[in-house]
Design a protein around this motif. Sequence first.
Motif, PDB file in Angstrom:
ATOM      1  N   ARG A 193      30.058  71.516  76.647  1.00 18.97           N
ATOM      2  CA  ARG A 193      29.112  72.057  77.618  1.00 18.97           C
ATOM      3  C   ARG A 193      28.857  73.543  77.366  1.00 18.97           C
ATOM      4  O   ARG A 193      29.777  74.275  77.006  1.00 18.97           O
ATOM      5  CB  ARG A 193      29.654  71.872  79.045  1.00 18.97           C
ATOM      6  CG  ARG A 193      29.843  70.422  79.453  1.00 18.97           C
ATOM      7  CD  ARG A 193      30.686  70.296  80.708  1.00 18.97           C
ATOM      8  NE  ARG A 193      30.891  68.905  81.069  1.00 18.97           N
ATOM      9  CZ  ARG A 193      30.201  68.244  81.995  1.00 18.97           C
ATOM     10  NH1 ARG A 193      29.254  68.884  82.660  1.00 18.97           N
ATOM     11  NH2 ARG A 193      30.451  66.978  82.256  1.00 18.97           N
ATOM     12  N   TYR A 246      21.473  70.866  82.017  1.00 21.34           N
ATOM     13  CA  TYR A 246      21.713  70.248  83.324  1.00 21.34           C
ATOM     14  C   TYR A 246      20.450  69.870  84.084  1.00 21.34           C
ATOM     15  O   TYR A 246      20.541  69.397  85.216  1.00 21.34           O
ATOM     16  CB  TYR A 246      22.570  71.182  84.181  1.00 21.34           C
ATOM     17  CG  TYR A 246      23.985  71.299  83.661  1.00 21.34           C
ATOM     18  CD1 TYR A 246      24.865  70.225  83.731  1.00 21.34           C
ATOM     19  CD2 TYR A 246      24.436  72.470  83.071  1.00 21.34           C
ATOM     20  CE1 TYR A 246      26.153  70.314  83.242  1.00 21.34           C
ATOM     21  CE2 TYR A 246      25.731  72.575  82.575  1.00 21.34           C
ATOM     22  CZ  TYR A 246      26.587  71.491  82.661  1.00 21.34           C
ATOM     23  OH  TYR A 246      27.859  71.584  82.171  1.00 21.34           O
ATOM     24  N   HIS A 269      18.455  80.162  77.628  1.00 20.11           N
ATOM     25  CA  HIS A 269      19.479  79.767  78.594  1.00 20.11           C
ATOM     26  C   HIS A 269      19.779  78.284  78.384  1.00 20.11           C
ATOM     27  O   HIS A 269      19.220  77.419  79.063  1.00 20.11           O
ATOM     28  CB  HIS A 269      18.999  80.039  80.019  1.00 20.11           C
ATOM     29  CG  HIS A 269      18.874  81.498  80.338  1.00 20.11           C
ATOM     30  ND1 HIS A 269      19.963  82.286  80.670  1.00 20.11           N
ATOM     31  CD2 HIS A 269      17.804  82.327  80.338  1.00 20.11           C
ATOM     32  CE1 HIS A 269      19.563  83.525  80.875  1.00 20.11           C
ATOM     33  NE2 HIS A 269      18.256  83.579  80.681  1.00 20.11           N
ATOM     34  N   ARG A 299      26.793  72.843  88.541  1.00 27.10           N
ATOM     35  CA  ARG A 299      26.511  73.491  87.257  1.00 27.10           C
ATOM     36  C   ARG A 299      25.019  73.734  87.070  1.00 27.10           C
ATOM     37  O   ARG A 299      24.607  74.738  86.487  1.00 27.10           O
ATOM     38  CB  ARG A 299      27.077  72.641  86.120  1.00 27.10           C
ATOM     39  CG  ARG A 299      28.600  72.541  86.143  1.00 27.10           C
ATOM     40  CD  ARG A 299      29.132  71.682  85.015  1.00 27.10           C
ATOM     41  NE  ARG A 299      30.576  71.553  85.115  1.00 27.10           N
ATOM     42  CZ  ARG A 299      31.221  70.467  85.520  1.00 27.10           C
ATOM     43  NH1 ARG A 299      30.531  69.377  85.860  1.00 27.10           N
ATOM     44  NH2 ARG A 299      32.537  70.440  85.589  1.00 27.10           N
ATOM     45  N   TRP A 300      24.199  72.803  87.555  1.00 27.96           N
ATOM     46  CA  TRP A 300      22.747  73.025  87.470  1.00 27.96           C
ATOM     47  C   TRP A 300      22.337  74.236  88.298  1.00 27.96           C
ATOM     48  O   TRP A 300      21.578  75.088  87.821  1.00 27.96           O
ATOM     49  CB  TRP A 300      21.986  71.790  87.948  1.00 27.96           C
ATOM     50  CG  TRP A 300      20.538  72.090  88.187  1.00 27.96           C
ATOM     51  CD1 TRP A 300      19.591  72.388  87.245  1.00 27.96           C
ATOM     52  CD2 TRP A 300      19.877  72.181  89.457  1.00 27.96           C
ATOM     53  NE1 TRP A 300      18.375  72.653  87.854  1.00 27.96           N
ATOM     54  CE2 TRP A 300      18.532  72.530  89.204  1.00 27.96           C
ATOM     55  CE3 TRP A 300      20.303  71.980  90.765  1.00 27.96           C
ATOM     56  CZ2 TRP A 300      17.611  72.692  90.227  1.00 27.96           C
ATOM     57  CZ3 TRP A 300      19.378  72.135  91.789  1.00 27.96           C
ATOM     58  CH2 TRP A 300      18.049  72.493  91.511  1.00 27.96           C
ATOM     59  N   ASN A 321      24.178  76.798  89.162  1.00 29.39           N
ATOM     60  CA  ASN A 321      24.666  77.995  88.478  1.00 29.39           C
ATOM     61  C   ASN A 321      23.828  78.335  87.249  1.00 29.39           C
ATOM     62  O   ASN A 321      23.558  79.508  86.966  1.00 29.39           O
ATOM     63  CB  ASN A 321      26.130  77.801  88.066  1.00 29.39           C
ATOM     64  CG  ASN A 321      27.089  77.975  89.226  1.00 29.39           C
ATOM     65  OD1 ASN A 321      26.789  78.661  90.197  1.00 29.39           O
ATOM     66  ND2 ASN A 321      28.256  77.343  89.133  1.00 29.39           N
ATOM     67  N   SER A 322      23.408  77.312  86.511  1.00 38.32           N
ATOM     68  CA  SER A 322      22.597  77.559  85.318  1.00 38.32           C
ATOM     69  C   SER A 322      21.232  78.125  85.688  1.00 38.32           C
ATOM     70  O   SER A 322      20.689  78.981  84.974  1.00 38.32           O
ATOM     71  CB  SER A 322      22.430  76.270  84.500  1.00 38.32           C
ATOM     72  OG  SER A 322      21.589  75.329  85.153  1.00 38.32           O
ATOM     73  N   ALA A 370      22.203  76.348  79.151  1.00 40.82           N
ATOM     74  CA  ALA A 370      22.801  75.564  80.238  1.00 40.82           C
ATOM     75  C   ALA A 370      21.731  74.943  81.133  1.00 40.82           C
ATOM     76  O   ALA A 370      21.884  73.818  81.612  1.00 40.82           O
ATOM     77  CB  ALA A 370      23.737  76.442  81.060  1.00 40.82           C
ATOM     78  N   LEU A 371      20.638  75.673  81.360  1.00 42.87           N
ATOM     79  CA  LEU A 371      19.580  75.159  82.225  1.00 42.87           C
ATOM     80  C   LEU A 371      18.964  73.896  81.626  1.00 42.87           C
ATOM     81  O   LEU A 371      18.715  72.915  82.340  1.00 42.87           O
ATOM     82  CB  LEU A 371      18.515  76.227  82.444  1.00 42.87           C
ATOM     83  CG  LEU A 371      17.415  75.898  83.460  1.00 42.87           C
ATOM     84  CD1 LEU A 371      18.005  75.554  84.811  1.00 42.87           C
ATOM     85  CD2 LEU A 371      16.448  77.061  83.585  1.00 42.87           C
ATOM     86  N   GLU A 390      21.815  81.733  86.712  1.00 40.64           N
ATOM     87  CA  GLU A 390      22.076  82.505  85.501  1.00 40.64           C
ATOM     88  C   GLU A 390      20.769  82.860  84.799  1.00 40.64           C
ATOM     89  O   GLU A 390      20.577  83.989  84.329  1.00 40.64           O
ATOM     90  CB  GLU A 390      22.971  81.712  84.553  1.00 40.64           C
ATOM     91  CG  GLU A 390      23.271  82.442  83.246  1.00 40.64           C
ATOM     92  CD  GLU A 390      23.954  81.559  82.224  1.00 40.64           C
ATOM     93  OE1 GLU A 390      24.959  81.999  81.639  1.00 40.64           O
ATOM     94  OE2 GLU A 390      23.463  80.427  82.004  1.00 40.64           O
ATOM     95  N   ALA A 391      19.844  81.910  84.721  1.00 38.38           N
ATOM     96  CA  ALA A 391      18.578  82.138  84.036  1.00 38.38           C
ATOM     97  C   ALA A 391      17.747  83.219  84.722  1.00 38.38           C
ATOM     98  O   ALA A 391      16.982  83.933  84.072  1.00 38.38           O
ATOM     99  CB  ALA A 391      17.785  80.839  83.950  1.00 38.38           C
ATOM    100  N   ILE A 417      28.444  79.033  81.352  1.00 32.42           N
ATOM    101  CA  ILE A 417      27.600  79.643  82.385  1.00 32.42           C
ATOM    102  C   ILE A 417      28.350  80.846  82.937  1.00 32.42           C
ATOM    103  O   ILE A 417      29.484  80.722  83.390  1.00 32.42           O
ATOM    104  CB  ILE A 417      27.295  78.663  83.532  1.00 32.42           C
ATOM    105  CG1 ILE A 417      26.612  77.407  82.999  1.00 32.42           C
ATOM    106  CG2 ILE A 417      26.432  79.342  84.594  1.00 32.42           C
ATOM    107  CD1 ILE A 417      26.459  76.305  84.032  1.00 32.42           C
TER     108      ILE A 417
END
Length: 220
Positions: free
Chosen positions: A62, A116, A110, A94-95, A97-98, A112-113, A101-102, A65
């Motif tokens: 994964r 998720y 990014h 996690r979505w 947070n992603s 992670a975005l 974060e973006a 983040i």
Amino acid sequence: MNRRPTLLAAAAVTAAAVVSLSACGGSDGAGSKDSDKIAGSDSGTEKGASPSAKAPGDGVERPEIKLPKDVHNVFEGGRTGDPKKDAVLADNERWVNSLIEAVTVKAKDHPALKFYAAGDGLLSSAEYVQGFQKNKKSFIGTTRYYNRQVTFLKDGVAAVTYCQDGKKTYPKDLKTGAVDRSIKPSANDYTFFNTRVKKNAKGIWQTDSVTSTAGAKKCM
């Protein structure tokens, strides 16, 4: 705009991904679509420790983040006693947070975005992030997520509903670095979210669509 950021408030991309726009720095897109309840959404989660945003030991690699030190997401009800529901809530966390974060971390990409979110959920997320970037805005502060519930709709598809309390978040101007802390708490700081998630081939519960209702009484 000097309004408090309501996290994940974005212009609608498709009918399945309508979300209300009330974030500072967001564009004045399509209006919100009320969706206060999903059939069968009475099955809920107990309050407990929030699941880690790190890899849970399922063998899936994964993306990391990492939020700025002045941005915090607090998730309640991460442990239900049902491993399947816990997995859904963990990926929902996690979505979120992603997405944050973006918005709050300057980077070329990014990953992670994209990891998720999928489909209309990814389009909505991108629209939201672009609204902040276009207007040189961000935010700081603490956002609370609570009353988190999971309803399995069919094999590989579930609904996640939850409330968001954003009264401790404040708009930040990226040009000057100034933070507007003068905003007073209001009913619009409380938002109800109704999201659909789908399990992909890797076993990740990706956010596929989102609706939100700002000023939701059930969240106050």
